[in-house]
Design a protein around this motif. Sequence first.
Motif, short mmCIF file in Angstrom:
data_model
loop_
_atom_site.label_atom_id
_atom_site.label_comp_id
_atom_site.label_asym_id
_atom_site.label_seq_id
_atom_site.Cartn_x
_atom_site.Cartn_y
_atom_site.Cartn_z
N UNK A 323 0.81 -1.21 0.00
CA UNK A 323 0.00 0.00 0.00
C UNK A 323 0.85 1.27 0.00
N UNK A 324 2.17 1.09 -0.14
CA UNK A 324 3.05 2.26 -0.23
C UNK A 324 3.28 2.99 1.06
N UNK A 325 3.09 2.30 2.20
CA UNK A 325 3.25 2.96 3.50
C UNK A 325 4.45 2.41 4.28
N UNK A 326 5.26 1.58 3.63
CA UNK A 326 6.42 1.02 4.32
C UNK A 326 7.37 0.38 3.32
N UNK A 327 8.62 0.10 3.76
CA UNK A 327 9.63 -0.45 2.85
C UNK A 327 9.58 -1.96 2.69
N UNK A 328 8.74 -2.64 3.48
CA UNK A 328 8.72 -4.10 3.44
C UNK A 328 9.56 -4.68 4.56
N UNK A 329 9.65 -6.00 4.65
CA UNK A 329 10.39 -6.65 5.73
C UNK A 329 11.87 -6.25 5.71
N UNK A 330 12.42 -6.03 6.89
CA UNK A 330 13.84 -5.69 7.00
C UNK A 330 14.70 -6.90 6.71
N UNK A 331 15.99 -6.69 6.52
CA UNK A 331 16.90 -7.80 6.22
C UNK A 331 16.93 -8.81 7.36
N UNK A 332 16.98 -8.32 8.61
CA UNK A 332 17.01 -9.25 9.74
C UNK A 332 15.71 -10.04 9.86
N UNK A 333 14.58 -9.38 9.57
CA UNK A 333 13.29 -10.08 9.63
C UNK A 333 13.21 -11.12 8.53
N UNK A 334 13.77 -10.84 7.36
CA UNK A 334 13.76 -11.81 6.27
C UNK A 334 14.58 -13.05 6.62
N UNK A 335 15.71 -12.84 7.29
CA UNK A 335 16.54 -13.98 7.71
C UNK A 335 15.81 -14.83 8.74
N UNK A 336 15.23 -14.14 9.72
CA UNK A 336 14.48 -14.86 10.76
C UNK A 336 13.31 -15.63 10.14
N UNK A 337 12.65 -14.99 9.21
CA UNK A 337 11.50 -15.63 8.54
C UNK A 337 11.95 -16.86 7.76
N UNK A 338 13.08 -16.80 7.11
CA UNK A 338 13.59 -17.94 6.34
C UNK A 338 13.87 -19.14 7.24
N UNK A 339 14.41 -18.88 8.42
CA UNK A 339 14.69 -19.96 9.38
C UNK A 339 13.38 -20.61 9.83
N UNK A 340 12.41 -19.78 10.21
CA UNK A 340 11.13 -20.32 10.68
C UNK A 340 10.35 -21.01 9.56
N UNK A 341 10.60 -20.61 8.32
CA UNK A 341 9.90 -21.26 7.21
C UNK A 341 10.22 -22.75 7.16
N UNK A 342 11.48 -23.07 7.39
CA UNK A 342 11.89 -24.49 7.37
C UNK A 342 11.42 -25.23 8.61
N UNK A 343 11.43 -24.54 9.76
CA UNK A 343 11.14 -25.21 11.02
C UNK A 343 9.64 -25.30 11.33
N UNK A 344 8.88 -24.28 10.93
CA UNK A 344 7.47 -24.19 11.35
C UNK A 344 6.51 -24.05 10.18
N UNK A 345 6.71 -23.03 9.34
CA UNK A 345 5.71 -22.70 8.34
C UNK A 345 5.50 -23.83 7.34
N UNK A 346 6.56 -24.51 6.95
CA UNK A 346 6.42 -25.60 5.98
C UNK A 346 5.52 -26.70 6.52
N UNK A 347 5.55 -26.92 7.84
CA UNK A 347 4.70 -27.95 8.45
C UNK A 347 3.23 -27.53 8.43
N UNK A 348 2.98 -26.23 8.59
CA UNK A 348 1.61 -25.73 8.49
C UNK A 348 1.08 -25.93 7.08
N UNK A 349 1.93 -25.64 6.09
CA UNK A 349 1.51 -25.84 4.69
C UNK A 349 1.32 -27.32 4.39
#
Length: 608
Positions: A323-349
């Motif tokens: 919506x043009x009100x922010x820059x998107x996820x920060x670099x550190x948040x993207x790294x953290x998200x990538x780790x959790x994707x393998x450990x948690x989010x993939x299992x939800x999917x």
Amino acid sequence: MREFTSPPLASAPPVGGLADVVFDHALDDPTRVALGRKDDAGRWRDVTRAEFRDEVLGLAKGLLAQGVRFGDRVAIMSRTRYEWTLFDFALWTVGAQVVPIYPTASAEQVFWTLYDAQVSAVLVEHEDHAMTMATVIDRLPSLSRMWQLDRDPVAEITASGTHIDDEVVHRHRRAVTPDAVATIIYTSGTTGRPKGCVISHANFMFEADTMVGRWEPVFHSKRGDEAKTLLFLPLAHVFGRMVQIAAIRGGVMLGHQPQLNAAALLPDLQAFRPTFILAVPYIFEKVFNAARRKAEKDGKTGPFDKAVECAVRYADAQEAKAFGTGPGPSASLRVQHSVFDKLVYSKVRDAMGGKVRHAMSGGSGMDRRLGLFFAGAGVTIYEGYGLTESTAAAAANPPEQTRYGTVGRAVPGTTVHIADDGEVWLYGPNVFQGYLNDPKATDATLHDGWLATGDLGALDEDGYLTITGRKKEILVTSGGKSVSPQQLEERVRDHPLVAQCIVVGNDRPYVAALVTLDSEAVEHWLTMRGKPPLKPAQLVHDPDLETEVRRAVVAANTLVSQAESIRTFRILAYQFTEEHGLLTPSLKLKRKAIEEAYAEEVEALYRG
């Protein structure tokens, strides 16, 4: 903003009906897979467009042979299954009108539907349904024929029509016009007797083609793969019916699952592997709560909760960027998200079959935080809003700009208007023709083509709609304070131990609530705390459980002023059920019936 109009994508069809696409598709690409069907051994088998066309044609011949005529009304009382879709399109092929009945309907509900619609034939699923019909058939002089699905009527009916020439069927099909009645869907009704919504072929064609045209890219797991969806919504409901029609018209492979419980649904999601699903918030809540319970059981509650927080922040940042009100996820948040994707989010999917990356939700409101979690976990849920009277979705979140916590913008070709009293009005080709045999109710609902929904809502500056309650459900305390119960109830229900919540307080000094428990979640909660199993009557007096529910109530009260807050509550031993007349088939609370059934408990909330 008081009104928002979205330009159309699909035009109203000048000729033809819903069944035409079955024959057109079979001619264009006969070997393409149209549906998936489970065989007697439980294995999924492909059904091509040509095979489905042949089944529809053969059944249509048989229906004519057995006396079904153009314009006749035929009822279907069944769970969601392949045969329902087959009968729908065969009946539409011969110009008949389909009247769906919920498989859990009571004998009196069945009687009213069949009587009011003057149904001439009925298809039931099993012996219990047949016995229900037997109790009311003597009051239904128009009903002349009944078939039973578990006795394989398809083969019998088809065999009876082999002598009929194909051209006889096609003459019936070509006589169907867009404004002809396709179905009469009886609203479940939280109060009063159900009303028959008259929905035309054009209503469904516009709705389905609009949804496919606007949202088709999200039907896929990845670009270029085959779109597949597993339909487990009830086909007696307009949402499930629209999904069925959109899948057939849009070339989406369609499978059916008749049971909504996790034990039956999850294995079929694993086997069928849909690329997207359409559901009600309840399903997504179940998936989330099951994942959290598993994490707690494995001693990983802390990491799971951190993963949830990461997903919510990640999706929130993505939304702000869209919506043009922010820059998107920060670099550190993207790294953290990538780790959790393998450990948690993939299992939800994986719990949803592994290929689902997009989903659509309707029927009731979804909590913003839950929508953000799933988006952050790699499954974007596009929440929408509609009624039987609007042929399902009238608003939905667009793929490129999803605003979580809202039901999106008007679907292409429709207009959403907010009246002076806050009521949501809708206009477009998806608005129904009126209520069968009830001109008074039709006149009260349709105003020069505008549908007065009875829902309260607001449009933001970008045209996104938020539903805030129902006009008829506004409570007025004895002190004159008006309270919309919906947001309070939804926030209390966010607690994993809570199944249902109903807020009371009309003509009372303050607002209170009745709360029911999720038995599966409570069983897990007791086990994790080393508590012995408790009977329902014991659960309502457990002080630790009461503390948990109080937390949910306190969280809900942060949304409103003190005068609107829940002052006290009572935990009930058993959930509200459709069988006891306390829920509609679409799981909405029947407020008046609940307050009458629990009159003593409500009175106790105001003693002392």
